[in-house]
Design an enzyme around this catalytic site. Structure first.
Site, mmCIF file in Angstrom:
data_model
loop_
_atom_site.group_PDB
_atom_site.id
_atom_site.type_symbol
_atom_site.label_atom_id
_atom_site.label_comp_id
_atom_site.label_asym_id
_atom_site.label_seq_id
_atom_site.Cartn_x
_atom_site.Cartn_y
_atom_site.Cartn_z
ATOM 1 N N GLY A 231 38.779 96.975 17.043
ATOM 2 C CA GLY A 231 39.676 97.860 17.755
ATOM 3 C C GLY A 231 40.503 97.115 18.789
ATOM 4 O O GLY A 231 40.728 95.903 18.681
ATOM 5 N N HIS A 232 40.927 97.855 19.819
ATOM 6 C CA HIS A 232 41.760 97.302 20.882
ATOM 7 C C HIS A 232 41.035 96.159 21.596
ATOM 8 O O HIS A 232 41.593 95.066 21.763
ATOM 9 C CB HIS A 232 42.097 98.432 21.853
ATOM 10 C CG HIS A 232 43.068 98.085 22.922
ATOM 11 N ND1 HIS A 232 44.345 97.651 22.662
ATOM 12 C CD2 HIS A 232 42.959 98.147 24.282
ATOM 13 C CE1 HIS A 232 44.994 97.455 23.810
ATOM 14 N NE2 HIS A 232 44.166 97.735 24.806
ATOM 15 N N PHE A 233 39.801 96.393 22.008
ATOM 16 C CA PHE A 233 39.013 95.380 22.709
ATOM 17 C C PHE A 233 38.252 94.536 21.690
ATOM 18 O O PHE A 233 37.014 94.556 21.624
ATOM 19 C CB PHE A 233 38.068 96.047 23.710
ATOM 20 C CG PHE A 233 38.740 96.464 24.984
ATOM 21 C CD1 PHE A 233 38.871 95.579 26.042
ATOM 22 C CD2 PHE A 233 39.246 97.742 25.132
ATOM 23 C CE1 PHE A 233 39.497 95.949 27.222
ATOM 24 C CE2 PHE A 233 39.870 98.134 26.305
ATOM 25 C CZ PHE A 233 39.999 97.232 27.359
#
Length: 291
Positions: free
Chosen positions: A267-269
């Protein structure tokens, strides 16, 4: 007496930069090529806690907390804008004697780092973008409420943006798109939420959300910088990012045909679940482009 730290140990320091006291993490031999790690919203240099030791045997690694985040402190009345954040980071590199460095940019760190590159193109030796956007096509439909806030910063739209500052929203940013959210360390998003909940920090975050539109306006200048300066660029992208789409990573090749683009099942992180993979890609890429 405790033993002296080895070069790969991470040390915690501060640099006084005018009205800002910059907290930063540092590891590695200062005689080796430098990497400046720039974090995003709503985190801090804490997000690099595992990446730094994976790079420090070969590089001098520096990860500051941006003003408004982590443990960097500022004087009352500080002007929270992305232009000002970049100005502080430029002064920070001066304060610690950092003249040439690769940049790792993530989320908010991308407009800060790319503003640094525009202002000091000879200083930036290479760019690693981990979900650090620089193209309109990288902005997902999830930006619609933020775009509405940019167009009309009314009290109602401002209150809508407060939804991004909750614990649940912070946890969701960390876990959405992760192949196994149970592997995302909860202390990461709890720390971010706790620091973001300090008195007055909500207003800081809302100011920066409002100012993010200035970064989008800067995209044409950034693209021109890519075409004219041709910095080596590695894009490592969590493909499940709800904010910055894979198209934003692919777009780098439009202006930098030699850009290296890799997608992760993350995901984003992405560092939370794919830190080793990202470190390995960086070591290979930087090993070929930095001396």
């Amino acid at each position: 007496m405790s033993p002296a730290p080895v070069l790969s140990d991470v040390v915690l320091r501060r640099a006084e930069v005018g009205e800002v006291s910059v907290f930063y993490r540092q590891a590695g031999d200062p005689e080796r090529p430098a990497i400046l790690l720039l974090h995003g919203f709503p985190t801090s240099s804490h997000q690099f806690r595992d990446l730094i030791p994976r790079l420090a045997d070969r590089y001098h690694v520096i990860a500051p907390d941006l003003p408004g985040f982590g443990f960097t402190t500022v004087a009352e009345g500080f002007d929270y804008s992305f232009a000002k954040l970049a100005e502080v980071m430029a002064a920070f590199t001066d304060a610690i004697g950092l003249t040439r460095y690769a940049i790792y940019v993530f989320d908010y760190g991308a407009p800060v780092g790319l503003r640094l590159a525009l202002a000091r193109p000879d200083a930036v030796t290479a760019i690693v973008s981990q979900n650090g956007n620089a193209y309109e096509e990288g902005l997902s439909d999830g930006w619609a409420p933020t775009r509405a806030y940019w167009a009309d910063p009314s009290p109602a739209n401002r209150e809508t943006m407060r939804g991004m500052l909750t614990l649940e929203a912070t946890r969701w940013q960390y876990t959405h798109g992760a192949p196994d959210e149970t592997q995302v360390a909860p202390e990461a998003y709890w720390l971010d939420y706790a620091l973001m909940s300090r008195p007055g920090n909500d207003d800081i975050q809302l100011k920066l959300i409002a100012d993010y539109v200035s970064n989008v306006a800067l995209y044409p200048r950034i693209h021109d910088y890519f075409r004219t300066r041709k910095p080596p660029l590695l894009a490592v992208w969590g493909a499940g990012d709800p904010f910055f789409l894979p198209a934003g990573a692919e777009a780098f090749r439009r202006d930098l045909p030699e850009a290296e683009v890799h997608f992760l099942d993350a995901g984003h992180f992405a560092l939370e679940t794919h830190g080793r993979e990202i470190a390995d890609l960086m070591r290979d890429f930087l090993g070929r482009h930095l001396t």
